[in-house]
Design an enzyme around this catalytic site. Structure first.
Site, PDB file in Angstrom:
ATOM      1  N   MET A   1       0.846  -1.201   0.000  1.00  0.00           N
ATOM      2  CA  MET A   1       0.000   0.000   0.000  1.00  0.00           C
ATOM      3  C   MET A   1       0.879   1.249   0.000  1.00  0.00           C
ATOM      4  O   MET A   1       0.424   2.340   0.342  1.00  0.00           O
ATOM      5  CB  MET A   1      -0.934  -0.009   1.214  1.00  0.00           C
ATOM      6  CG  MET A   1      -1.865  -1.223   1.210  1.00  0.00           C
ATOM      7  SD  MET A   1      -3.398  -0.973   2.105  1.00  0.00           S
ATOM      8  CE  MET A   1      -2.778  -0.609   3.725  1.00  0.00           C
ATOM      9  N   GLY A   2       2.153   1.079  -0.363  1.00  0.00           N
ATOM     10  CA  GLY A   2       3.059   2.228  -0.427  1.00  0.00           C
ATOM     11  C   GLY A   2       3.555   2.639   0.948  1.00  0.00           C
ATOM     12  O   GLY A   2       3.470   1.873   1.903  1.00  0.00           O
ATOM     13  N   ASN A   3       4.112   3.856   1.021  1.00  0.00           N
ATOM     14  CA  ASN A   3       4.765   4.356   2.252  1.00  0.00           C
ATOM     15  C   ASN A   3       5.808   3.332   2.700  1.00  0.00           C
ATOM     16  O   ASN A   3       5.813   2.872   3.827  1.00  0.00           O
ATOM     17  CB  ASN A   3       3.734   4.631   3.341  1.00  0.00           C
ATOM     18  CG  ASN A   3       4.316   5.420   4.499  1.00  0.00           C
ATOM     19  OD1 ASN A   3       5.301   6.137   4.339  1.00  0.00           O
ATOM     20  ND2 ASN A   3       3.744   5.267   5.661  1.00  0.00           N
TER      21      ASN A   3
ATOM     22  N   ARG B   1       2.742   2.225   9.812  1.00  0.00           N
ATOM     23  CA  ARG B   1       1.988   2.960  10.837  1.00  0.00           C
ATOM     24  C   ARG B   1       2.878   3.419  12.001  1.00  0.00           C
ATOM     25  O   ARG B   1       2.416   4.215  12.817  1.00  0.00           O
ATOM     26  CB  ARG B   1       0.819   2.114  11.336  1.00  0.00           C
ATOM     27  CG  ARG B   1      -0.277   1.973  10.268  1.00  0.00           C
ATOM     28  CD  ARG B   1      -1.543   1.325  10.769  1.00  0.00           C
ATOM     29  NE  ARG B   1      -2.624   1.451   9.813  1.00  0.00           N
ATOM     30  CZ  ARG B   1      -3.036   0.479   8.990  1.00  0.00           C
ATOM     31  NH1 ARG B   1      -2.457  -0.702   9.029  1.00  0.00           N
ATOM     32  NH2 ARG B   1      -4.036   0.678   8.147  1.00  0.00           N
TER      33      ARG B   1
ATOM     34  N   HIS C   1       9.040   0.981   3.588  1.00  0.00           N
ATOM     35  CA  HIS C   1      10.173   0.980   4.511  1.00  0.00           C
ATOM     36  C   HIS C   1      11.007  -0.269   4.217  1.00  0.00           C
ATOM     37  O   HIS C   1      10.698  -1.010   3.267  1.00  0.00           O
ATOM     38  CB  HIS C   1       9.691   1.012   5.962  1.00  0.00           C
ATOM     39  CG  HIS C   1       8.623  -0.008   6.262  1.00  0.00           C
ATOM     40  ND1 HIS C   1       8.887  -1.347   6.346  1.00  0.00           N
ATOM     41  CD2 HIS C   1       7.282   0.124   6.449  1.00  0.00           C
ATOM     42  CE1 HIS C   1       7.776  -2.006   6.605  1.00  0.00           C
ATOM     43  NE2 HIS C   1       6.782  -1.141   6.658  1.00  0.00           N
ATOM     44  N   GLU C   2      12.019  -0.514   5.071  1.00  0.00           N
ATOM     45  CA  GLU C   2      12.920  -1.648   4.789  1.00  0.00           C
ATOM     46  C   GLU C   2      12.214  -2.999   4.790  1.00  0.00           C
ATOM     47  O   GLU C   2      12.685  -3.951   4.170  1.00  0.00           O
ATOM     48  CB  GLU C   2      14.056  -1.679   5.806  1.00  0.00           C
ATOM     49  CG  GLU C   2      15.128  -0.661   5.513  1.00  0.00           C
ATOM     50  CD  GLU C   2      16.025  -0.463   6.722  1.00  0.00           C
ATOM     51  OE1 GLU C   2      16.403  -1.463   7.362  1.00  0.00           O
ATOM     52  OE2 GLU C   2      16.330   0.705   7.039  1.00  0.00           O
TER      53      GLU C   2
ATOM     54  N   HIS D   1       9.376  -3.572   3.369  1.00  0.00           N
ATOM     55  CA  HIS D   1       8.908  -3.762   1.985  1.00  0.00           C
ATOM     56  C   HIS D   1      10.072  -4.037   1.037  1.00  0.00           C
ATOM     57  O   HIS D   1       9.980  -4.913   0.164  1.00  0.00           O
ATOM     58  CB  HIS D   1       8.194  -2.503   1.486  1.00  0.00           C
ATOM     59  CG  HIS D   1       6.945  -2.155   2.230  1.00  0.00           C
ATOM     60  ND1 HIS D   1       6.871  -1.101   3.093  1.00  0.00           N
ATOM     61  CD2 HIS D   1       5.723  -2.744   2.234  1.00  0.00           C
ATOM     62  CE1 HIS D   1       5.654  -1.021   3.602  1.00  0.00           C
ATOM     63  NE2 HIS D   1       4.935  -2.019   3.102  1.00  0.00           N
TER      64      HIS D   1
ATOM     65  N   GLY E   1       4.923 -10.243   3.736  1.00  0.00           N
ATOM     66  CA  GLY E   1       5.648 -10.219   5.004  1.00  0.00           C
ATOM     67  C   GLY E   1       4.988 -11.096   6.053  1.00  0.00           C
ATOM     68  O   GLY E   1       3.761 -11.153   6.159  1.00  0.00           O
TER      69      GLY E   1
END
Ligand code: PAF
EC number: 6.3.2.1
Length: 282
Positions: free
Chosen positions: A30-32, A189, A34-35, A37, A149
């Site tokens: 869903m984007g945003n 989040r 971080h490592e 992803h 994940g």
């Protein structure tokens, strides 16, 4: 690395790759990013020739009063991180592209049993939204493999089951949770946490580890352990949603005979809901 927004363009490009005999890996997000992803993208790149990362904040999996409107949309930053991680193609559709007839008229995928309880109980309709969009992404991209994940343990179980039950020819690969140095699981989040909340957040993983140690030592009084874990979270200033000790495959309450047990936790810090899990073998 290219970014496409339309399904037509995505299919045209992927057809070209398939004609060249390339295998395709999908990393739904869903984007945003971080490592956590980018570790999924690296894993997908090890297992396939072409990696497609989808970026779509899926309205169907958000409940009323959840953070759909405020969920960070950071496409340019995401593109940079994906290029560095070896991604080939970004698919970033808008809601009209994915749900042209609107959400109310959309055919939905319901995955029984593993969707129930835990996050499924606290977020009604959430896994229906996840299962529907993931099934659609599988049909849009038609990947050979897809990487998810393990942090979203119940989500991964839901996706494995829908893939099996609907006989979708894609291999599902789970990737380990990436953590901050203090143990907090990386999550989009986490950015919502205030400085004070961030200092308390590692308690979630500490509580998982402490409870897992008890299980490894042979304790089978799961109800007592769950209650103690919830109390530790509360004492640290969190508001536990659930802390459940389950069979790793069925996600039903664990029994003393189970050899693979998973601890599932969700807890609020202020308005931010954190989830995490830890599996033990006995
Ligand atoms: O885990 C997520 O980010 C989402 O639930 C997913 C799998 C991309 C579906 O929208």
């Amino acid at each position: 690395m290219r970014t496409v927004h339309s399904l037509k363009e995505l299919r045209t490009i992927l057809r070209g790759y398939r004609q060249q005999g390339k295998t395709i890996g999908l990393v739904p997000t869903m984007g945003n990013l971080h490592e956590g992803h980018t570790s999924l993208v690296r894993k997908a790149a090890e297992a396939s020739d072409i990696v497609v990362t989808s970026i779509f904040v899926n309205p169907m999996q958000f409940g009323a009063g959840e953070d759909l409107d405020t969920y960070p949309r950071t496409l340019m930053d995401d593109q940079r991180k994906l290029a560095e991680a070896g991604n080939t193609l970004v698919f970033a559709p808008n809601a009209e592209e994915v749900y042209p007839e609107g959400l109310a008229n959309q055919t939905k995928v319901v995955v029984p049993e593993v969707s129930e309880g835990h996050c499924g109980a606290s977020r009604p309709g959430h896994f229906e939204g996840v299962a529907t969009v993931v099934t659609m992404l599988f049909n849009m991209v038609q990947p050979d493999i897809a990487v998810f994940g393990e942090k979203d343990f119940q989500q991964l179980a839901v996706i494995r089951k829908l893939t099996r039950d609907l006989m979708i020819p894609v291999e599902i690969i789970g990737a380990p949770t990436v953590r901050e140095e203090d143990g907090l699981a990386k999550s989009s989040r986490n950015g919502y946490l205030t400085e004070d909340e961030r200092a308390v957040a590692p308690t979630v993983f500490q509580t998982l580890k402490e409870t897992a140690d008890q299980l490894v030592q042979g304790r089978n009084d799961f109800g007592t352990l769950e209650q103690a874990a919830r109390q530790s979270l509360t004492n640290a200033g969190l508001r536990p949603d659930y802390f459940n000790i389950v069979n790793s495959l069925t996600l039903k309450p664990a029994s003393g005979q189970d050899q693979e047990i998973t601890l599932l936790v969700a807890a609020f810090l202020g308005t931010t809901r954190l989830i995490d899990n830890l599996s033990v073998k006995r």
